[in-house]
Design a protein around this motif. Structure first.
Motif, PDB file in Angstrom:
ATOM      1  N   ASP A  21       0.774  31.104-105.553  1.00 29.49           N
ATOM      2  CA  ASP A  21       0.741  29.981-106.490  1.00 29.49           C
ATOM      3  C   ASP A  21       1.432  28.758-105.894  1.00 29.49           C
ATOM      4  OD1 ASP A  21      -0.619  31.505-108.320  1.00 29.49           O
ATOM      5  OD2 ASP A  21       1.149  32.037-109.504  1.00 29.49           O
ATOM      6  N   ALA A  22       2.560  28.993-105.202  1.00 28.97           N
ATOM      7  CA  ALA A  22       3.289  27.881-104.588  1.00 28.97           C
ATOM      8  C   ALA A  22       2.464  27.234-103.478  1.00 28.97           C
ATOM      9  CB  ALA A  22       4.627  28.371-104.047  1.00 28.97           C
ATOM     10  N   THR A  25      -0.475  25.044-104.580  1.00 30.12           N
ATOM     11  CA  THR A  25      -0.242  23.677-105.050  1.00 30.12           C
ATOM     12  C   THR A  25      -0.456  22.654-103.940  1.00 30.12           C
ATOM     13  OG1 THR A  25       2.133  23.774-104.535  1.00 30.12           O
ATOM     14  CG2 THR A  25       1.447  24.492-106.739  1.00 30.12           C
ATOM     15  N   VAL A  28      -5.553  23.405-101.480  1.00 30.99           N
ATOM     16  CA  VAL A  28      -6.353  23.441-102.702  1.00 30.99           C
ATOM     17  C   VAL A  28      -7.626  24.266-102.510  1.00 30.99           C
ATOM     18  CG1 VAL A  28      -7.566  22.015-104.405  1.00 30.99           C
ATOM     19  CG2 VAL A  28      -5.457  21.185-103.351  1.00 30.99           C
ATOM     20  N   ARG A  31      -8.004  30.079-102.382  1.00 31.92           N
ATOM     21  CA  ARG A  31      -7.206  31.223-102.785  1.00 31.92           C
ATOM     22  C   ARG A  31      -7.573  32.490-102.009  1.00 31.92           C
ATOM     23  NH1 ARG A  31      -2.708  31.744-106.429  1.00 31.92           N
ATOM     24  NH2 ARG A  31      -2.517  33.972-106.913  1.00 31.92           N
ATOM     25  N   SER A  63       3.136  25.642 -95.090  1.00 30.32           N
ATOM     26  CA  SER A  63       3.366  25.941 -96.506  1.00 30.32           C
ATOM     27  C   SER A  63       3.835  27.374 -96.698  1.00 30.32           C
ATOM     28  CB  SER A  63       2.092  25.678 -97.312  1.00 30.32           C
ATOM     29  OG  SER A  63       1.700  24.321 -97.219  1.00 30.32           O
ATOM     30  N   ASP A 190      -9.719  16.836-105.728  1.00 31.51           N
ATOM     31  CA  ASP A 190      -8.394  17.288-106.152  1.00 31.51           C
ATOM     32  C   ASP A 190      -7.367  17.041-105.056  1.00 31.51           C
ATOM     33  OD1 ASP A 190      -6.611  18.294-107.953  1.00 31.51           O
ATOM     34  OD2 ASP A 190      -6.981  20.400-107.466  1.00 31.51           O
ATOM     35  N   ARG A 194      -4.168  14.624-105.745  1.00 35.79           N
ATOM     36  CA  ARG A 194      -2.790  15.075-105.556  1.00 35.79           C
ATOM     37  C   ARG A 194      -2.048  14.181-104.559  1.00 35.79           C
ATOM     38  NH1 ARG A 194      -2.630  21.705-105.713  1.00 35.79           N
ATOM     39  NH2 ARG A 194      -4.145  22.000-107.387  1.00 35.79           N
ATOM     40  N   ARG A 198       1.308  12.148-105.450  1.00 33.48           N
ATOM     41  CA  ARG A 198       2.501  12.527-104.694  1.00 33.48           C
ATOM     42  C   ARG A 198       3.196  11.307-104.091  1.00 33.48           C
ATOM     43  NH1 ARG A 198       0.096  16.292-101.778  1.00 33.48           N
ATOM     44  NH2 ARG A 198      -0.118  15.083 -99.865  1.00 33.48           N
ATOM     45  N   THR A 203       4.647  17.258 -97.938  1.00 37.62           N
ATOM     46  CA  THR A 203       4.888  18.120 -99.097  1.00 37.62           C
ATOM     47  C   THR A 203       6.033  19.066 -98.760  1.00 37.62           C
ATOM     48  OG1 THR A 203       3.256  19.736 -98.319  1.00 37.62           O
ATOM     49  CG2 THR A 203       2.496  18.038 -99.859  1.00 37.62           C
ATOM     50  N   LEU A 205       7.799  22.577-100.235  1.00 39.42           N
ATOM     51  CA  LEU A 205       7.789  23.673-101.193  1.00 39.42           C
ATOM     52  C   LEU A 205       9.152  24.352-101.236  1.00 39.42           C
ATOM     53  CD1 LEU A 205       4.353  25.380-100.395  1.00 39.42           C
ATOM     54  CD2 LEU A 205       4.872  23.741-102.193  1.00 39.42           C
TER      55      LEU A 205
END
Length: 340
Positions: A21-22, A25, A28, A31, A63, A190, A194, A198, A203, A205
Protein backbone atom coordinates in the motif's frame (compact mmCIF):
# COMPACT_ATOMS: atom_id res chain seq x y z
CA UNK A 1 17.94 -16.06 10.91
CA UNK A 2 17.37 -18.62 13.65
CA UNK A 3 17.94 -15.97 16.35
CA UNK A 4 14.95 -13.96 15.16
CA UNK A 5 11.69 -13.94 17.07
CA UNK A 6 9.16 -15.90 14.96
CA UNK A 7 6.06 -14.12 13.77
CA UNK A 8 2.78 -15.73 12.63
CA UNK A 9 2.06 -16.05 8.92
CA UNK A 10 -1.03 -13.85 9.28
CA UNK A 11 1.23 -11.03 10.49
CA UNK A 12 3.46 -11.54 7.43
CA UNK A 13 0.41 -11.02 5.22
CA UNK A 14 -0.65 -7.88 7.11
CA UNK A 15 2.82 -6.31 6.92
CA UNK A 16 3.19 -7.25 3.25
CA UNK A 17 -0.10 -5.52 2.40
CA UNK A 18 1.01 -2.43 4.34
CA UNK A 19 4.31 -2.31 2.42
CA UNK A 20 2.51 -2.70 -0.92
CA UNK A 21 0.00 0.00 0.00
CA UNK A 22 2.85 2.38 0.84
CA UNK A 23 4.76 1.68 -2.39
CA UNK A 24 1.47 1.88 -4.33
CA UNK A 25 1.09 5.53 -3.32
CA UNK A 26 4.15 6.27 -5.46
CA UNK A 27 4.16 3.56 -8.15
CA UNK A 28 0.67 3.80 -9.62
CA UNK A 29 -1.40 0.96 -11.05
CA UNK A 30 1.23 -1.81 -10.96
CA UNK A 31 0.01 -3.83 -7.99
CA UNK A 32 0.57 -7.24 -9.62
CA UNK A 33 4.16 -6.38 -10.57
CA UNK A 34 4.84 -4.87 -7.14
CA UNK A 35 3.55 -8.04 -5.47
CA UNK A 36 6.02 -10.09 -7.52
CA UNK A 37 8.92 -7.81 -6.53
CA UNK A 38 7.99 -8.07 -2.85
CA UNK A 39 7.60 -11.85 -3.17
CA UNK A 40 11.14 -12.01 -4.53
CA UNK A 41 12.46 -10.00 -1.59
CA UNK A 42 10.53 -12.04 1.00
CA UNK A 43 11.83 -15.22 -0.63
CA UNK A 44 15.36 -13.92 -0.05
CA UNK A 45 16.21 -13.52 -3.73
CA UNK A 46 17.17 -10.93 -6.31
CA UNK A 47 14.87 -9.37 -8.91
CA UNK A 48 15.52 -8.34 -12.52
CA UNK A 49 13.29 -5.47 -13.63
CA UNK A 50 13.34 -5.64 -17.42
CA UNK A 51 11.29 -3.04 -19.23
CA UNK A 52 11.37 0.10 -21.35
CA UNK A 53 12.81 3.35 -19.95
CA UNK A 54 10.58 5.60 -17.88
CA UNK A 55 8.21 2.94 -16.53
CA UNK A 56 9.17 3.27 -12.87
CA UNK A 57 11.85 0.60 -12.38
CA UNK A 58 14.25 2.83 -10.44
CA UNK A 59 11.39 4.44 -8.53
CA UNK A 60 10.13 0.99 -7.54
CA UNK A 61 13.50 -0.02 -6.08
CA UNK A 62 13.87 3.20 -4.10
CA UNK A 63 10.28 3.02 -2.83
CA UNK A 64 10.69 -0.56 -1.59
CA UNK A 65 13.93 0.38 0.17
CA UNK A 66 12.13 3.21 1.99
CA UNK A 67 9.03 1.18 2.88
CA UNK A 68 11.13 -1.75 4.11
CA UNK A 69 13.47 0.49 6.11
CA UNK A 70 16.58 -0.78 4.30
CA UNK A 71 19.90 0.87 3.58
CA UNK A 72 19.79 1.66 -0.13
CA UNK A 73 22.44 2.40 -2.73
CA UNK A 74 22.14 2.95 -6.45
CA UNK A 75 24.93 1.99 -8.82
CA UNK A 76 24.74 3.19 -12.42
CA UNK A 77 26.35 0.55 -14.62
CA UNK A 78 28.37 2.04 -17.50
CA UNK A 79 30.84 0.56 -20.03
CA UNK A 80 33.85 1.92 -18.10
CA UNK A 81 32.75 0.59 -14.69
CA UNK A 82 35.36 -1.66 -13.05
CA UNK A 83 34.77 -4.58 -10.64
CA UNK A 84 36.48 -2.58 -7.88
CA UNK A 85 33.84 0.15 -8.36
CA UNK A 86 31.26 -2.45 -7.28
CA UNK A 87 33.02 -4.42 -4.57
CA UNK A 88 35.46 -1.85 -3.22
CA UNK A 89 39.27 -1.92 -3.13
CA UNK A 90 42.34 -1.53 -0.96
CA UNK A 91 43.75 2.01 -0.76
CA UNK A 92 47.11 3.01 0.62
CA UNK A 93 46.94 5.10 3.79
CA UNK A 94 50.04 7.29 4.12
CA UNK A 95 49.37 7.95 7.80
CA UNK A 96 49.53 4.27 8.77
CA UNK A 97 51.73 3.12 5.86
CA UNK A 98 49.25 0.33 5.25
CA UNK A 99 46.49 -0.64 2.85
CA UNK A 100 42.92 -0.21 4.11
CA UNK A 101 39.83 -1.67 2.51
CA UNK A 102 37.27 0.82 1.27
CA UNK A 103 33.92 -0.89 0.88
CA UNK A 104 32.07 -0.44 -2.40
CA UNK A 105 28.36 0.24 -2.91
CA UNK A 106 27.57 -3.49 -2.81
CA UNK A 107 27.84 -3.32 0.99
CA UNK A 108 24.22 -2.37 1.57
CA UNK A 109 20.82 -3.99 2.16
CA UNK A 110 19.22 -3.16 -1.19
CA UNK A 111 21.41 -2.46 -4.20
CA UNK A 112 19.88 -0.99 -7.34
CA UNK A 113 22.04 -2.17 -10.24
CA UNK A 114 20.76 0.33 -12.79
CA UNK A 115 21.08 -0.71 -16.46
CA UNK A 116 23.10 -3.79 -15.55
CA UNK A 117 23.45 -4.79 -19.20
CA UNK A 118 25.49 -1.65 -20.01
CA UNK A 119 28.63 -2.85 -18.26
CA UNK A 120 31.09 -5.49 -19.55
CA UNK A 121 30.87 -9.13 -18.37
CA UNK A 122 33.95 -8.72 -16.13
CA UNK A 123 32.10 -6.14 -14.03
CA UNK A 124 28.80 -8.03 -14.21
CA UNK A 125 30.59 -11.06 -12.76
CA UNK A 126 31.57 -9.00 -9.70
CA UNK A 127 27.96 -9.37 -8.62
CA UNK A 128 27.83 -13.16 -9.00
CA UNK A 129 29.57 -14.10 -5.76
CA UNK A 130 27.63 -11.50 -3.79
CA UNK A 131 24.27 -12.60 -5.20
CA UNK A 132 24.82 -16.30 -4.62
CA UNK A 133 27.15 -16.53 -1.61
CA UNK A 134 26.29 -13.22 0.15
CA UNK A 135 29.99 -12.40 0.34
CA UNK A 136 32.64 -10.41 -1.54
CA UNK A 137 36.26 -11.45 -2.16
CA UNK A 138 38.83 -8.72 -2.78
CA UNK A 139 42.59 -9.36 -3.01
CA UNK A 140 42.14 -12.78 -1.43
CA UNK A 141 40.17 -11.44 1.54
CA UNK A 142 36.51 -12.43 1.95
CA UNK A 143 33.95 -10.06 3.46
CA UNK A 144 30.47 -11.18 4.49
CA UNK A 145 27.50 -9.03 3.46
CA UNK A 146 25.07 -8.11 6.21
CA UNK A 147 21.58 -9.59 5.90
CA UNK A 148 19.24 -8.78 4.37
CA UNK A 149 20.99 -8.32 1.03
CA UNK A 150 19.04 -8.00 -2.21
CA UNK A 151 19.88 -6.83 -5.72
CA UNK A 152 17.23 -5.16 -7.85
CA UNK A 153 18.69 -4.83 -11.34
CA UNK A 154 17.17 -2.95 -14.27
CA UNK A 155 17.65 -3.67 -17.96
CA UNK A 156 16.30 -2.29 -21.21
CA UNK A 157 15.11 -5.23 -23.38
CA UNK A 158 15.04 -3.43 -26.73
CA UNK A 159 18.24 -1.38 -26.78
CA UNK A 160 21.22 -3.43 -27.92
CA UNK A 161 23.82 -0.85 -28.99
CA UNK A 162 26.50 -0.48 -26.31
CA UNK A 163 25.04 -3.26 -24.15
CA UNK A 164 26.31 -6.64 -22.98
CA UNK A 165 23.60 -9.31 -22.66
CA UNK A 166 23.58 -11.04 -19.30
CA UNK A 167 25.00 -14.58 -19.53
CA UNK A 168 22.70 -17.46 -18.60
CA UNK A 169 24.67 -18.11 -15.40
CA UNK A 170 23.94 -14.61 -14.13
CA UNK A 171 20.32 -14.60 -15.30
CA UNK A 172 19.88 -17.79 -13.30
CA UNK A 173 20.94 -15.92 -10.14
CA UNK A 174 17.84 -13.73 -10.34
CA UNK A 175 14.93 -15.36 -8.58
CA UNK A 176 12.47 -13.79 -11.02
CA UNK A 177 12.16 -11.30 -13.84
CA UNK A 178 9.42 -8.67 -13.72
CA UNK A 179 8.08 -6.27 -16.36
CA UNK A 180 5.75 -3.36 -15.71
CA UNK A 181 4.40 -2.40 -19.13
CA UNK A 182 2.79 0.89 -20.08
CA UNK A 183 0.15 2.25 -17.71
CA UNK A 184 -3.47 2.67 -18.71
CA UNK A 185 -4.55 6.21 -19.58
CA UNK A 186 -6.31 6.74 -16.25
CA UNK A 187 -3.28 5.44 -14.38
CA UNK A 188 -0.98 7.75 -16.34
CA UNK A 189 -3.22 10.72 -15.56
CA UNK A 190 -3.13 9.66 -11.90
CA UNK A 191 0.69 9.88 -12.04
CA UNK A 192 0.45 13.43 -13.35
CA UNK A 193 -2.22 14.39 -10.84
CA UNK A 194 -0.18 13.14 -7.92
CA UNK A 195 2.88 15.02 -9.19
CA UNK A 196 0.87 18.25 -9.36
CA UNK A 197 -0.51 17.84 -5.84
CA UNK A 198 2.89 16.82 -4.42
CA UNK A 199 4.48 20.08 -5.66
CA UNK A 200 7.92 18.47 -5.78
CA UNK A 201 9.70 15.76 -7.75
CA UNK A 202 10.96 13.61 -4.89
CA UNK A 203 8.80 11.27 -2.85
CA UNK A 204 9.63 10.11 0.65
CA UNK A 205 7.94 7.05 2.17
CA UNK A 206 7.91 6.32 5.87
CA UNK A 207 9.26 2.86 6.79
CA UNK A 208 6.59 0.23 7.40
CA UNK A 209 9.10 -2.31 8.75
CA UNK A 210 12.85 -2.34 9.34
CA UNK A 211 15.63 -4.74 8.36
CA UNK A 212 15.16 -6.91 11.45
CA UNK A 213 11.40 -7.16 10.90
CA UNK A 214 11.94 -8.05 7.24
CA UNK A 215 14.30 -10.87 8.25
CA UNK A 216 11.65 -12.13 10.67
CA UNK A 217 9.09 -12.12 7.85
CA UNK A 218 11.52 -14.06 5.67
CA UNK A 219 12.14 -16.56 8.46
CA UNK A 220 8.39 -17.04 8.97
CA UNK A 221 8.09 -18.35 5.41
CA UNK A 222 10.02 -21.45 6.48
CA UNK A 223 6.87 -22.46 8.36
CA UNK A 224 4.73 -22.38 5.21
CA UNK A 225 3.79 -25.99 4.44
CA UNK A 226 4.27 -27.43 0.95
CA UNK A 227 2.26 -30.62 0.43
CA UNK A 228 3.98 -33.37 -1.57
CA UNK A 229 1.71 -33.10 -4.60
CA UNK A 230 2.49 -29.36 -4.81
CA UNK A 231 6.20 -30.09 -4.72
CA UNK A 232 5.85 -32.70 -7.46
CA UNK A 233 3.76 -30.23 -9.47
CA UNK A 234 6.65 -27.76 -9.28
CA UNK A 235 9.09 -30.41 -10.48
CA UNK A 236 6.77 -31.42 -13.35
CA UNK A 237 6.47 -27.80 -14.53
CA UNK A 238 10.22 -27.27 -14.55
CA UNK A 239 10.93 -30.62 -16.21
CA UNK A 240 8.32 -29.88 -18.90
CA UNK A 241 10.27 -26.78 -19.98
CA UNK A 242 13.21 -29.07 -20.85
CA UNK A 243 11.03 -31.28 -23.04
CA UNK A 244 9.16 -28.54 -24.92
CA UNK A 245 9.70 -28.62 -28.69
CA UNK A 246 10.60 -24.92 -28.86
CA UNK A 247 13.25 -25.07 -26.12
CA UNK A 248 16.97 -25.66 -26.59
CA UNK A 249 17.84 -25.54 -22.87
CA UNK A 250 15.13 -25.72 -20.22
CA UNK A 251 15.04 -24.48 -16.65
CA UNK A 252 17.51 -26.03 -14.20
CA UNK A 253 16.67 -27.37 -10.72
CA UNK A 254 17.34 -23.83 -9.54
CA UNK A 255 14.13 -22.96 -11.39
CA UNK A 256 12.25 -25.53 -9.29
CA UNK A 257 13.72 -24.00 -6.15
CA UNK A 258 12.69 -20.53 -7.32
CA UNK A 259 9.12 -21.74 -7.85
CA UNK A 260 9.09 -23.25 -4.36
CA UNK A 261 10.44 -20.14 -2.62
CA UNK A 262 8.20 -17.73 -4.52
CA UNK A 263 5.09 -19.87 -4.01
CA UNK A 264 5.82 -19.87 -0.27
CA UNK A 265 6.21 -16.10 -0.37
CA UNK A 266 2.88 -15.68 -2.19
CA UNK A 267 1.18 -17.86 0.39
CA UNK A 268 2.71 -15.84 3.21
CA UNK A 269 1.65 -12.56 1.59
CA UNK A 270 -1.90 -13.94 1.50
CA UNK A 271 -1.67 -14.77 5.22
CA UNK A 272 -1.68 -18.53 4.60
CA UNK A 273 0.71 -21.07 6.12
CA UNK A 274 0.25 -23.53 3.25
CA UNK A 275 0.82 -23.37 -0.52
CA UNK A 276 -1.92 -23.96 -3.09
CA UNK A 277 -1.43 -24.61 -6.84
CA UNK A 278 -2.53 -21.05 -7.67
CA UNK A 279 0.52 -19.72 -5.79
CA UNK A 280 2.76 -21.73 -8.10
CA UNK A 281 0.88 -20.68 -11.25
CA UNK A 282 1.10 -16.97 -10.39
CA UNK A 283 4.90 -17.04 -10.20
CA UNK A 284 5.68 -19.59 -12.93
CA UNK A 285 6.20 -17.12 -15.80
CA UNK A 286 8.41 -14.61 -13.94
CA UNK A 287 10.36 -17.43 -12.26
CA UNK A 288 11.00 -19.65 -15.31
CA UNK A 289 10.87 -17.61 -18.51
CA UNK A 290 14.34 -16.04 -18.10
CA UNK A 291 15.85 -19.48 -17.43
CA UNK A 292 14.80 -20.88 -20.83
CA UNK A 293 16.90 -20.78 -24.00
CA UNK A 294 14.79 -21.10 -27.14
CA UNK A 295 15.85 -22.78 -30.35
CA UNK A 296 17.25 -20.27 -32.89
CA UNK A 297 14.33 -20.71 -35.27
CA UNK A 298 11.93 -19.70 -32.49
CA UNK A 299 13.52 -16.26 -32.31
CA UNK A 300 12.85 -15.84 -36.04
CA UNK A 301 9.19 -16.65 -35.35
CA UNK A 302 9.24 -14.18 -32.43
CA UNK A 303 8.24 -16.82 -29.91
CA UNK A 304 8.64 -15.50 -26.37
CA UNK A 305 9.83 -17.74 -23.50
CA UNK A 306 6.80 -16.68 -21.47
CA UNK A 307 4.61 -18.24 -24.18
CA UNK A 308 6.41 -21.55 -23.62
CA UNK A 309 5.86 -21.37 -19.85
CA UNK A 310 2.16 -20.64 -20.35
CA UNK A 311 1.89 -23.65 -22.67
CA UNK A 312 3.57 -25.80 -20.02
CA UNK A 313 1.13 -24.49 -17.39
CA UNK A 314 -1.83 -25.37 -19.60
CA UNK A 315 -0.50 -28.87 -20.32
CA UNK A 316 0.50 -29.85 -16.77
CA UNK A 317 -2.40 -30.96 -14.53
CA UNK A 318 -2.57 -29.14 -11.20
CA UNK A 319 -2.81 -31.33 -8.08
CA UNK A 320 -5.91 -31.61 -5.92
CA UNK A 321 -4.67 -33.58 -2.95
CA UNK A 322 -5.09 -33.04 0.78
CA UNK A 323 -2.37 -35.46 1.86
CA UNK A 324 0.16 -34.51 4.51
CA UNK A 325 3.68 -33.62 3.34
CA UNK A 326 6.05 -36.53 3.92
CA UNK A 327 8.84 -34.31 5.28
CA UNK A 328 6.71 -32.45 7.83
CA UNK A 329 6.85 -35.07 10.58
CA UNK A 330 3.13 -34.96 11.21
CA UNK A 331 2.81 -31.21 10.76
CA UNK A 332 0.60 -30.71 7.76
CA UNK A 333 -2.23 -28.53 6.63
CA UNK A 334 -4.26 -27.41 9.65
CA UNK A 335 -7.83 -28.60 9.96
CA UNK A 336 -10.21 -26.37 8.05
CA UNK A 337 -7.68 -25.20 5.48
CA UNK A 338 -9.03 -25.74 1.97
CA UNK A 339 -6.83 -27.39 -0.61
CA UNK A 340 -7.61 -26.51 -4.19
Amino acid sequence: MNDLEPIPTAEVGRLARAVLDAVGTVVVGKRDALELVLAGILAGGHVLLEDLPGLGKTLTARSFAQALGLDFRRLQFTPDLLPADVTGSFLYDQRTSDFNFRAGPIFTNLLLADEINRTPPKTQSALLEAMQEKQVSVEGVTYRLDAPFHVLATANPIEYEGTYPLPEAQLDRFLLRVSFGYPAREEEWDVLRRRISRRQEETDLKPVVDATRLRAMQAALENVVVEDSIGRYIVELTAATREHASVLVGASPRGSLALLLLARARAGMAGRDYVIPEDVKEVAVPALSHRITLRPEMWLRRVDPSFVVNEVLDATPAPASGALPSYAGGVGIPVGHPVQ
